[in-house]
Scaffold this motif. Structure first.
Motif, PDB file in Angstrom:
ATOM      1  N   GLU A  48      17.232 -41.754  14.205  1.00 20.48           N
ATOM      2  CA  GLU A  48      18.459 -42.287  14.788  1.00 20.48           C
ATOM      3  C   GLU A  48      18.642 -43.711  14.286  1.00 20.48           C
ATOM      4  O   GLU A  48      17.819 -44.587  14.534  1.00 20.48           O
ATOM      5  CB  GLU A  48      18.435 -42.278  16.314  1.00 20.48           C
ATOM      6  N   LEU A  49      19.732 -43.916  13.565  1.00 20.31           N
ATOM      7  CA  LEU A  49      20.048 -45.242  13.058  1.00 20.31           C
ATOM      8  C   LEU A  49      20.758 -46.024  14.159  1.00 20.31           C
ATOM      9  O   LEU A  49      21.752 -45.551  14.723  1.00 20.31           O
ATOM     10  CB  LEU A  49      20.951 -45.117  11.827  1.00 20.31           C
ATOM     11  N   LEU A  50      20.248 -47.215  14.460  1.00 20.92           N
ATOM     12  CA  LEU A  50      20.822 -48.086  15.469  1.00 20.92           C
ATOM     13  C   LEU A  50      21.338 -49.361  14.803  1.00 20.92           C
ATOM     14  O   LEU A  50      20.877 -49.737  13.729  1.00 20.92           O
ATOM     15  CB  LEU A  50      19.776 -48.450  16.527  1.00 20.92           C
ATOM     16  N   ASP A  51      22.253 -50.021  15.457  1.00 21.39           N
ATOM     17  CA  ASP A  51      22.718 -51.324  15.001  1.00 21.39           C
ATOM     18  C   ASP A  51      21.785 -52.370  15.599  1.00 21.39           C
ATOM     19  O   ASP A  51      21.694 -52.495  16.825  1.00 21.39           O
ATOM     20  CB  ASP A  51      24.162 -51.554  15.468  1.00 21.39           C
ATOM     21  N   ALA A  52      21.081 -53.112  14.758  1.00 25.94           N
ATOM     22  CA  ALA A  52      20.097 -54.079  15.241  1.00 25.94           C
ATOM     23  C   ALA A  52      20.716 -55.178  16.096  1.00 25.94           C
ATOM     24  O   ALA A  52      20.005 -55.870  16.826  1.00 25.94           O
ATOM     25  CB  ALA A  52      19.350 -54.710  14.061  1.00 25.94           C
ATOM     26  N   GLY A  80      20.361 -51.214  22.117  1.00 26.79           N
ATOM     27  CA  GLY A  80      20.447 -50.342  23.279  1.00 26.79           C
ATOM     28  C   GLY A  80      21.791 -49.647  23.352  1.00 26.79           C
ATOM     29  O   GLY A  80      21.879 -48.435  23.560  1.00 26.79           O
ATOM     30  N   SER A  81      22.845 -50.398  23.146  1.00 24.17           N
ATOM     31  CA  SER A  81      24.198 -49.841  23.244  1.00 24.17           C
ATOM     32  C   SER A  81      24.501 -48.838  22.141  1.00 24.17           C
ATOM     33  O   SER A  81      25.317 -47.939  22.327  1.00 24.17           O
ATOM     34  CB  SER A  81      25.230 -50.974  23.206  1.00 24.17           C
ATOM     35  N   SER A  82      23.862 -48.977  20.979  1.00 23.13           N
ATOM     36  CA  SER A  82      24.127 -48.044  19.875  1.00 23.13           C
ATOM     37  C   SER A  82      23.204 -46.833  19.896  1.00 23.13           C
ATOM     38  O   SER A  82      23.286 -45.979  19.008  1.00 23.13           O
ATOM     39  CB  SER A  82      24.012 -48.765  18.529  1.00 23.13           C
ATOM     40  N   ASN A 136      29.816 -45.978  11.830  1.00 26.47           N
ATOM     41  CA  ASN A 136      29.802 -47.284  11.182  1.00 26.47           C
ATOM     42  C   ASN A 136      28.493 -48.046  11.404  1.00 26.47           C
ATOM     43  O   ASN A 136      28.480 -49.278  11.417  1.00 26.47           O
ATOM     44  CB  ASN A 136      30.986 -48.146  11.667  1.00 26.47           C
ATOM     45  N   VAL A 137      27.391 -47.320  11.562  1.00 22.44           N
ATOM     46  CA  VAL A 137      26.099 -47.977  11.760  1.00 22.44           C
ATOM     47  C   VAL A 137      25.373 -48.205  10.436  1.00 22.44           C
ATOM     48  O   VAL A 137      24.303 -48.803  10.392  1.00 22.44           O
ATOM     49  CB  VAL A 137      25.234 -47.159  12.737  1.00 22.44           C
ATOM     50  N   GLY A 138      25.947 -47.718   9.333  1.00 21.09           N
ATOM     51  CA  GLY A 138      25.353 -47.929   8.017  1.00 21.09           C
ATOM     52  C   GLY A 138      24.581 -46.750   7.480  1.00 21.09           C
ATOM     53  O   GLY A 138      23.829 -46.879   6.512  1.00 21.09           O
ATOM     54  N   LYS A 139      24.800 -45.590   8.040  1.00 18.01           N
ATOM     55  CA  LYS A 139      24.039 -44.406   7.648  1.00 18.01           C
ATOM     56  C   LYS A 139      24.333 -43.995   6.203  1.00 18.01           C
ATOM     57  O   LYS A 139      23.408 -43.690   5.438  1.00 18.01           O
ATOM     58  CB  LYS A 139      24.357 -43.270   8.626  1.00 18.01           C
ATOM     59  N   SER A 140      25.585 -44.003   5.837  1.00 19.41           N
ATOM     60  CA  SER A 140      25.945 -43.600   4.474  1.00 19.41           C
ATOM     61  C   SER A 140      25.388 -44.567   3.441  1.00 19.41           C
ATOM     62  O   SER A 140      24.907 -44.157   2.374  1.00 19.41           O
ATOM     63  CB  SER A 140      27.470 -43.509   4.339  1.00 19.41           C
ATOM     64  N   THR A 141      25.418 -45.860   3.759  1.00 16.67           N
ATOM     65  CA  THR A 141      24.847 -46.855   2.856  1.00 16.67           C
ATOM     66  C   THR A 141      23.353 -46.626   2.682  1.00 16.67           C
ATOM     67  O   THR A 141      22.810 -46.712   1.574  1.00 16.67           O
ATOM     68  CB  THR A 141      25.101 -48.275   3.388  1.00 16.67           C
TER      69      THR A 141
END
Length: 321
Positions: A28-32, A36-38, A123-128
């Motif tokens: 699970e990719l999270l926004d640093a 918690g919210s992501s 938009n958490v950066g998964k594709s990048t």
């Protein structure tokens, strides 16, 4: 409160539920900046039986001390590992392959390839990250929610299958702060929120935790004064200093809000993390108690309606007598 769950996310939910039966590890990719919210509680339910790797992405935009605290918090959970990285940097990105394999040591080799599901909010950066891992452009990228719309299977090694899924939120965001922070990060479609409200929520955190960064970026003067001001006053001052003015010299608060949100997303204000593990846990507990109270009131209203109907019948019977 902000909510956003378009139709394709419902399809993603069904696809994950079907796919997870054949998965060994969930990434699970999270926004640093909002770890918690992501984190998607619906995803946690769908993948509860699988080891999970939490990847705090965009660490280069986040507060290093708070990133370390969040890594400790997630690593203390059972069947969970957590690492932090910047998805555009190749060497740290490769580290997640080793971390995923450590969570499923029984898998590996051509006979038993490791099957990994990677997911996260939009938009958490998964594709990048995926493009970095494979060394070429495999997935569309962009600074907006909803770029990826279908599952992809990617072969990272002969014995490592990665299943990519579209970004997914959850139908009801119970923690109000989470909704605002997700909107600020770009995880929520623009039509679902008011820029000014989101900017004010951002400023409430920034003046409390990062007053010096805020003062330096926008030329607001003494950080102590910034911390003591109201969010509305700060937004108006930022608008004036950035030339977001209307006829008559009035501040265009919409434009000022766009400036605050845009600079947060770009990281130009500084390295910022909007929540700590303790603060997020308090918000989650408050939301849980609010839900309990909401259900209690709903049950009371239902009981009163039922009782009212019964009383009406009793009155009718008395009149007939």
């Amino acid at each position: 409160m902000i909510q956003w769950f378009p139709g394709h996310m419902h399809l993603t939910q069904k696809a994950i539920a079907a796919r997870v039966k054949d998965i060994d590890v969930v990434i699970e990719l999270l926004d640093a900046r909002l770890p918690g919210s992501s984190a998607n509680p619906l995803l946690a339910q769908l993948t509860a039986a699988r080891p999970t790797l939490k990847v705090l992405n965009k660490q280069d935009l986040a507060d290093p001390a708070r990133t370390a605290a969040w890594l400790d918090w997630y690593n203390a959970r059972p069947e969970t590992r957590a690492i932090a990285l910047d998805a555009s940097v190749a060497a740290p990105a490769r580290a997640l392959i080793d971390a995923a394999q450590a969570l499923a040591p029984q898998r590996g080799g051509l006979a038993r390839p490791l099957r990994v599901l990677i997911c996260g909010v939009p938009n958490v950066g998964k594709s990048t990250l995926i493009n970095t891992l494979v060394g070429r452009r495999m997935a569309k990228t962009g600074d907006e929610a909803g770029i990826t719309r279908m599952e992809q299977r990617i072969l990272l090694a002969d014995d490592f299958y990665l299943y990519d899924t579209p970004g997914m939120l959850w139908p009801r965001i119970a923690i109000a702060h989470s909704g605002y922070f997700l909107a600020a990060s770009g995880a929520i479609g623009r039509n679902a929120y008011d820029d000014e409200v989101v900017a004010l929520e951002l400023l409430a955190v920034l003046r409390q935790d990062y007053a010096a960064l805020l003062a330096a970026r926008f030329g607001l003067g003494d950080p102590a004064d910034v911390a003591a001001r109201t969010d509305d006053a700060l937004l108006a001052d930022i608008g004036r200093r950035r030339g977001a003015l209307q006829a008559g010299g009035r501040v265009n608060l919409q434009k000022a809000a766009e400036v605050v949100i845009g600079e947060f997303r770009a990281g130009t204000i500084g390295r910022i993390t909007l929540e700590t593990p303790e603060r997020f846990a308090a918000w989650a507990e408050a939301a849980r108690l609010a839900d309990i109270e909401r259900e209690r009131r709903r049950a009371e209203r239902a009981a009163r309606r039922k009782g009212g109907r019964g009383a009406h019948r009793d009155d009718s019977d008395d009149l007939e007598d």
